[in-house]
Design a protein around this motif. Sequence first.
Motif, PDB file in Angstrom:
ATOM      1  N   ARG A  83      42.920  42.857  40.870  1.00  0.00           N
ATOM      2  CA  ARG A  83      42.923  41.413  41.135  1.00  0.00           C
ATOM      3  C   ARG A  83      42.113  41.123  42.390  1.00  0.00           C
ATOM      4  O   ARG A  83      42.169  41.876  43.356  1.00  0.00           O
ATOM      5  N   ARG A  84      41.408  40.012  42.329  1.00  0.00           N
ATOM      6  CA  ARG A  84      40.684  39.505  43.498  1.00  0.00           C
ATOM      7  C   ARG A  84      40.949  38.011  43.591  1.00  0.00           C
ATOM      8  O   ARG A  84      40.775  37.298  42.604  1.00  0.00           O
ATOM      9  N   GLU A  85      41.377  37.603  44.768  1.00  0.00           N
ATOM     10  CA  GLU A  85      41.689  36.196  45.030  1.00  0.00           C
ATOM     11  C   GLU A  85      42.649  35.640  43.986  1.00  0.00           C
ATOM     12  O   GLU A  85      42.499  34.525  43.483  1.00  0.00           O
ATOM     13  N   GLY A  86      43.650  36.451  43.613  1.00  0.00           N
ATOM     14  CA  GLY A  86      44.673  36.012  42.672  1.00  0.00           C
ATOM     15  C   GLY A  86      44.269  36.033  41.216  1.00  0.00           C
ATOM     16  O   GLY A  86      45.077  35.752  40.341  1.00  0.00           O
ATOM     17  N   GLN A  87      43.032  36.379  40.924  1.00  0.00           N
ATOM     18  CA  GLN A  87      42.542  36.411  39.544  1.00  0.00           C
ATOM     19  C   GLN A  87      42.421  37.856  39.064  1.00  0.00           C
ATOM     20  O   GLN A  87      41.967  38.727  39.811  1.00  0.00           O
ATOM     21  N   VAL A  88      42.807  38.086  37.802  1.00  0.00           N
ATOM     22  CA  VAL A  88      42.667  39.417  37.212  1.00  0.00           C
ATOM     23  C   VAL A  88      41.200  39.642  36.874  1.00  0.00           C
ATOM     24  O   VAL A  88      40.600  38.886  36.111  1.00  0.00           O
ATOM     25  N   VAL A  89      40.633  40.691  37.466  1.00  0.00           N
ATOM     26  CA  VAL A  89      39.231  41.031  37.247  1.00  0.00           C
ATOM     27  C   VAL A  89      39.089  41.995  36.080  1.00  0.00           C
ATOM     28  O   VAL A  89      38.178  41.875  35.253  1.00  0.00           O
ATOM     29  N   GLU A  90      40.029  42.954  36.003  1.00  0.00           N
ATOM     30  CA  GLU A  90      39.955  43.962  34.949  1.00  0.00           C
ATOM     31  C   GLU A  90      41.331  44.558  34.714  1.00  0.00           C
ATOM     32  O   GLU A  90      42.138  44.691  35.630  1.00  0.00           O
ATOM     33  N   THR A  91      41.582  44.928  33.456  1.00  0.00           N
ATOM     34  CA  THR A  91      42.850  45.551  33.064  1.00  0.00           C
ATOM     35  C   THR A  91      42.551  46.856  32.345  1.00  0.00           C
ATOM     36  O   THR A  91      41.597  46.949  31.576  1.00  0.00           O
ATOM     37  N   SER A  92      43.378  47.862  32.609  1.00  0.00           N
ATOM     38  CA  SER A  92      43.248  49.149  31.933  1.00  0.00           C
ATOM     39  C   SER A  92      44.643  49.621  31.536  1.00  0.00           C
ATOM     40  O   SER A  92      45.627  49.344  32.241  1.00  0.00           O
ATOM     41  N   LEU A  93      44.747  50.319  30.411  1.00  0.00           N
ATOM     42  CA  LEU A  93      46.032  50.792  29.899  1.00  0.00           C
ATOM     43  C   LEU A  93      46.062  52.309  29.828  1.00  0.00           C
ATOM     44  O   LEU A  93      45.035  52.955  29.611  1.00  0.00           O
ATOM     45  N   LEU A  94      47.264  52.841  29.982  1.00  0.00           N
ATOM     46  CA  LEU A  94      47.499  54.282  29.935  1.00  0.00           C
ATOM     47  C   LEU A  94      48.811  54.508  29.202  1.00  0.00           C
ATOM     48  O   LEU A  94      49.746  53.726  29.348  1.00  0.00           O
TER      49      LEU A  94
END
Length: 130
Positions: A83-94
Amino acid sequence: MSARGKAPWPERLAGLLGLIMLVAVLGILLHQALLRPDTPPGIRLEAGTAEALGPGLGYHLPVTAQNLGNQTAASLRVQGEIRREGQVVETSLLEFDYVPDRSQRRGGLFFREDPRQGELVLRPLGYADP
């Protein structure tokens, strides 16, 4: 056996040690079955240090999942967000196949963005009973 019908002392000692070990193992199993609370998996996630994989290959983030509960978590899904400035930039799953009670497993997440450049949020999403 000797002529008097008694086993030699080393044989008797080995039998006694075997009996003591059997009673100890049965005691531990009985204690765990009756006295240990049956708590659900309690998952603690820790991120290691992210590494760049090379030009255009993104980043690798080591993750450790520790199960503090008394039940096993199978198919444990973990989500990592940058997250940057409260916004999700990227998501990854495991997904960890199997995390027994009172143990830990290691895995990794891959990101295109640098996880060190923002807020990293790790959370368990769910698990299945084995």
